[in-house]
Each structure stands twice: as structure tokens, then as C-alpha cells.
Design a protein around this motif. Structure first.
Motif, PDB file in Angstrom:
ATOM      1  N   ILE A 114      40.295 -33.034  -6.665  1.00 20.31           N
ATOM      2  CA  ILE A 114      41.118 -32.450  -7.716  1.00 20.31           C
ATOM      3  C   ILE A 114      42.046 -31.383  -7.148  1.00 20.31           C
ATOM      4  CG2 ILE A 114      39.503 -32.941  -9.576  1.00 20.31           C
ATOM      5  CD1 ILE A 114      38.503 -30.114  -9.375  1.00 20.31           C
ATOM      6  N   PRO A 115      43.217 -31.217  -7.763  1.00 18.38           N
ATOM      7  CA  PRO A 115      44.135 -30.178  -7.307  1.00 18.38           C
ATOM      8  C   PRO A 115      43.623 -28.792  -7.678  1.00 18.38           C
ATOM      9  CG  PRO A 115      45.270 -31.802  -8.702  1.00 18.38           C
ATOM     10  CD  PRO A 115      43.812 -32.048  -8.808  1.00 18.38           C
ATOM     11  N   ALA A 116      43.814 -27.857  -6.775  1.00 14.20           N
ATOM     12  CA  ALA A 116      43.432 -26.467  -7.012  1.00 14.20           C
ATOM     13  C   ALA A 116      44.451 -25.570  -6.328  1.00 14.20           C
ATOM     14  CB  ALA A 116      42.038 -26.195  -6.456  1.00 14.20           C
ATOM     15  N   ARG A 117      44.704 -24.409  -6.935  1.00 17.44           N
ATOM     16  CA  ARG A 117      45.681 -23.467  -6.387  1.00 17.44           C
ATOM     17  C   ARG A 117      44.971 -22.427  -5.528  1.00 17.44           C
ATOM     18  NH1 ARG A 117      47.765 -18.596  -8.112  1.00 17.44           N
ATOM     19  NH2 ARG A 117      46.557 -18.744 -10.029  1.00 17.44           N
ATOM     20  N   VAL A 118      45.497 -22.194  -4.330  1.00 21.90           N
ATOM     21  CA  VAL A 118      44.949 -21.184  -3.428  1.00 21.90           C
ATOM     22  C   VAL A 118      45.312 -19.804  -3.976  1.00 21.90           C
ATOM     23  CG1 VAL A 118      45.002 -20.235  -1.089  1.00 21.90           C
ATOM     24  CG2 VAL A 118      45.145 -22.722  -1.429  1.00 21.90           C
ATOM     25  N   VAL A 119      44.292 -18.994  -4.259  1.00 23.52           N
ATOM     26  CA  VAL A 119      44.534 -17.661  -4.810  1.00 23.52           C
ATOM     27  C   VAL A 119      44.152 -16.540  -3.847  1.00 23.52           C
ATOM     28  CG1 VAL A 119      44.392 -18.401  -7.217  1.00 23.52           C
ATOM     29  CG2 VAL A 119      42.324 -17.639  -6.049  1.00 23.52           C
ATOM     30  N   GLU A 120      43.416 -16.871  -2.801  1.00 24.94           N
ATOM     31  CA  GLU A 120      43.054 -15.856  -1.810  1.00 24.94           C
ATOM     32  C   GLU A 120      42.702 -16.552  -0.498  1.00 24.94           C
ATOM     33  OE1 GLU A 120      39.718 -12.314  -1.180  1.00 24.94           O
ATOM     34  OE2 GLU A 120      39.892 -13.299  -3.130  1.00 24.94           O
ATOM     35  N   LEU A 121      43.226 -16.019   0.593  1.00 25.26           N
ATOM     36  CA  LEU A 121      42.875 -16.522   1.916  1.00 25.26           C
ATOM     37  C   LEU A 121      41.799 -15.620   2.504  1.00 25.26           C
ATOM     38  CD1 LEU A 121      46.459 -17.293   3.216  1.00 25.26           C
ATOM     39  CD2 LEU A 121      44.731 -18.947   2.486  1.00 25.26           C
ATOM     40  N   LEU A 122      40.771 -16.230   3.068  1.00 25.71           N
ATOM     41  CA  LEU A 122      39.634 -15.505   3.630  1.00 25.71           C
ATOM     42  C   LEU A 122      39.566 -15.765   5.138  1.00 25.71           C
ATOM     43  CD1 LEU A 122      37.008 -16.506   0.922  1.00 25.71           C
ATOM     44  CD2 LEU A 122      38.317 -14.373   1.041  1.00 25.71           C
ATOM     45  N   PRO A 123      38.787 -14.969   5.857  1.00 24.24           N
ATOM     46  CA  PRO A 123      38.608 -15.236   7.292  1.00 24.24           C
ATOM     47  C   PRO A 123      37.910 -16.583   7.518  1.00 24.24           C
ATOM     48  CG  PRO A 123      37.791 -13.040   6.700  1.00 24.24           C
ATOM     49  CD  PRO A 123      38.091 -13.766   5.417  1.00 24.24           C
ATOM     50  N   ASN A 124      37.998 -17.044   8.753  1.00 26.64           N
ATOM     51  CA  ASN A 124      37.282 -18.244   9.208  1.00 26.64           C
ATOM     52  C   ASN A 124      37.686 -19.502   8.456  1.00 26.64           C
ATOM     53  OD1 ASN A 124      35.798 -16.696  11.086  1.00 26.64           O
ATOM     54  ND2 ASN A 124      34.422 -16.063   9.448  1.00 26.64           N
ATOM     55  N   LEU A 125      38.993 -19.619   8.168  1.00 29.99           N
ATOM     56  CA  LEU A 125      39.533 -20.809   7.496  1.00 29.99           C
ATOM     57  C   LEU A 125      38.808 -21.131   6.188  1.00 29.99           C
ATOM     58  CD1 LEU A 125      40.277 -23.070  10.585  1.00 29.99           C
ATOM     59  CD2 LEU A 125      41.924 -21.846   9.158  1.00 29.99           C
TER      60      LEU A 125
END
Length: 76
Positions: free
Chosen positions: A5-16
Motif C-alpha cells: 500500500i502507498p504510504a507517505r514518508v513523514v520522518e527519516l530515521l537513522p539506519n535506513l
């Protein structure tokens, strides 16, 4: 059969890792396969992994179809 399912990235975290928004539900997923994902990108998510990026308009059409399906099932 598998469902992604499509999802929007709202936060980038360490370690990919990233937090994605799945229709109001936020979930941590791996972005190992989409290492170039940025904030507000739409990604296709399956079992905790972002598999690839998707065009925002296509993501919205897909999410609208899922909402329509849920509404149809609720009326049955």
C-alpha cells in the motif's frame, strides 16, 4: 496474494528507517530498498519494508480506491 500500500514518508530515521503515514496510522518501516526516499515521498509498503517510490497522484488514486472498497464493504 501480497498487498503493498502507498504510504507517505513523514520522518527519516537513522539506519535506513523511516516513519510513514498509512491513512493516519504511523508506522516505522525499513527503507533499505529505497535509500533515496525523502520526506513527503510516497512509497509502496509491504510487511514493514518500503519496496519503491510511487508518484503522489498515483498514490492518491490508489488510496481513494481502497477507501471506496472499504465503504462498499461496510454497506454490505
Amino acid at each position: 496474494m501480497c498487498l503493498a500500500i502507498p504510504a507517505r514518508v513523514v520522518e527519516l530515521l537513522p539506519n535506513l528507517r523511516a516513519i510513514v503515514d498509512l491513512g493516519g496510522v504511523r508506522k516505522e518501516v525499513s527503507i533499505d530498498l529505497v535509500a533515496d526516499a525523502q520526506l513527503d515521498d510516497y512509497v509502496i509498503v509491504h510487511v514493514g519494508y518500503a519496496l519503491g517510490k510511487i508518484d503522489p497522484e498515483e498514490a492518491q488514486r490508489t488510496l481513494a480506491l481502497f477507501a471506496e472498497l472499504a465503504q462498499t464493504e461496510a454497506q454490505a
